[in-house]
Scaffold this motif. Structure first.
Motif, PDB file in Angstrom:
ATOM      1  N   HIS A  11      22.583  69.501  47.197  1.00  0.00           N
ATOM      2  CA  HIS A  11      22.677  69.744  48.642  1.00  0.00           C
ATOM      3  C   HIS A  11      21.309  70.069  49.237  1.00  0.00           C
ATOM      4  CE1 HIS A  11      25.190  71.041  52.211  1.00  0.00           C
ATOM      5  NE2 HIS A  11      23.966  71.399  52.571  1.00  0.00           N
ATOM      6  N   HIS A  13      18.369  69.011  52.786  1.00  0.00           N
ATOM      7  CA  HIS A  13      18.116  68.413  54.107  1.00  0.00           C
ATOM      8  C   HIS A  13      16.654  67.963  54.167  1.00  0.00           C
ATOM      9  CE1 HIS A  13      21.980  70.071  55.468  1.00  0.00           C
ATOM     10  NE2 HIS A  13      21.636  71.156  54.799  1.00  0.00           N
ATOM     11  N   GLU A  98      27.934  67.957  55.883  1.00  0.00           N
ATOM     12  CA  GLU A  98      28.696  69.129  55.600  1.00  0.00           C
ATOM     13  C   GLU A  98      29.647  69.443  56.747  1.00  0.00           C
ATOM     14  OE1 GLU A  98      26.182  72.872  55.496  1.00  0.00           O
ATOM     15  OE2 GLU A  98      24.589  71.369  55.495  1.00  0.00           O
ATOM     16  N   HIS A 160      30.066  74.689  49.342  1.00  0.00           N
ATOM     17  CA  HIS A 160      28.617  74.693  49.223  1.00  0.00           C
ATOM     18  C   HIS A 160      28.075  76.073  49.610  1.00  0.00           C
ATOM     19  CE1 HIS A 160      24.945  74.381  51.615  1.00  0.00           C
ATOM     20  NE2 HIS A 160      25.662  74.330  52.691  1.00  0.00           N
ATOM     21  N   ASP A 210      19.791  73.593  49.291  1.00  0.00           N
ATOM     22  CA  ASP A 210      19.888  73.703  50.747  1.00  0.00           C
ATOM     23  C   ASP A 210      18.487  73.688  51.374  1.00  0.00           C
ATOM     24  OD1 ASP A 210      21.501  73.611  52.966  1.00  0.00           O
ATOM     25  OD2 ASP A 210      21.915  75.750  53.050  1.00  0.00           O
TER      26      ASP A 210
END
Ligand code: NI
Length: 265
Positions: A11, A13, A98, A160, A210
């Protein structure tokens, strides 16, 4: 001789502006650290498209969906569910996410109900397309669990950046959902997380960063990046008195099983 361990950052970005200047180097550093596969998640239409664009890089995959704090993007888009479904069928899209509930900043009960509605609609898309879901849940433990209990049938997924209680983690596992573990596990004030990570079967854990948020110790406070997922794995190994090799192997298999990501170089 030291054998190389392989990891999946399940996970992040990487489309974030914080990576504008060195995104390629960040991906290369991840590879050098053994993080050969990375899943980027969108939170609205723009970032979902960004996540898809990033899959041009080897080993990168995408999740698409509307984050609970971005529901206006859903409400202001015609045929929003069709559009999400369309994005979800693109090459290398492996998840709806998400999606979920976030009550931390949202105190209005009507808006919270809208979050729930849009969450459920996206769970439906995932079920129809047979895709796993990546769930964001913050300060909404009760409602999230209630929805999942109603909806989890024929769905797979992960909570998550899990922030619930030990009791909640047990409920989540009963539904067959996995627990996503991030940087906060390595923090001194990680509260109940270590206990939860010790009590959860290793087969039900995913490691994630994350990025660019939540950098683990010793990088806490800096920009996070996928290479640092190794620190999360190390902490899990330490807490469970297991080898890093074992944590790498099992969490990688867990990610492969959930997201059906192909083994690459
Ligand atoms: Ni995220």
């Amino acid at each position: 001789m030291e054998t190389q361990n392989f990891f999946v950052d399940t996970h992040c970005h990487l489309d974030d502006d914080q990576f504008s200047d060195d995104r390629i180097e960040v991906i290369e550093r991840a590879r050098s650290a053994g993080v050969t596969r990375i899943i980027n998640f969108g939170g609205d239409f723009k970032t979902s498209n960004n996540a898809i664009n990033l899959t041009e890089h080897e080993g990168l995959f995408a999740g698409v969906g509307i984050h609970p704090e971005e529901i206006d993007d859903f409400l202001n888009t015609d045929h929003a569910t069709d559009k999400i479904a369309e994005l979800a069928q693109k090459n290398k899209v492996v998840s709806i996410g998400e999606i979920g509930l976030d009550y931390h900043w949202e105190k209005d009960s009507d808006r919270r109900e809208l979050q729930q509605k849009i969450f459920i609609q996206q769970l439906d898309i995932a079920r129809q397309l047979n895709l796993p879901v990546c769930i964001h849940e913050r300060d909404a433990h009760g409602d999230a669990l209630k929805i999942l209990k109603n909806e989890a049938k024929n769905l797979r997924g992960v909570l998550h950046c899990f922030s619930g209680s030990l009791e909640m983690s047990k409920e989540v596992l009963k539904l067959g959902f996995l627990i996503g573990v991030d940087g906060p596990l390595t923090f001194k004030n990680s509260a109940k997380l270590p206990e939860i990570i010790k009590a959860t079967p290793l087969e039900m854990l995913l490691i994630e960063t994350d990025s660019p948020y939540l950098a683990p110790t010793p990088y806490r406070g800096k920009r996070n990046e996928p290479a640092f997922v190794v620190e999360v794995a190390k902490k899990i190994a330490e807490l469970r008195s297991e080898s890093l090799e074992k944590i790498a192997e099992v969490t990688t298999r867990n990610a492969e099983n959930l997201y059906k990501i192909r083994v690459e170089g």
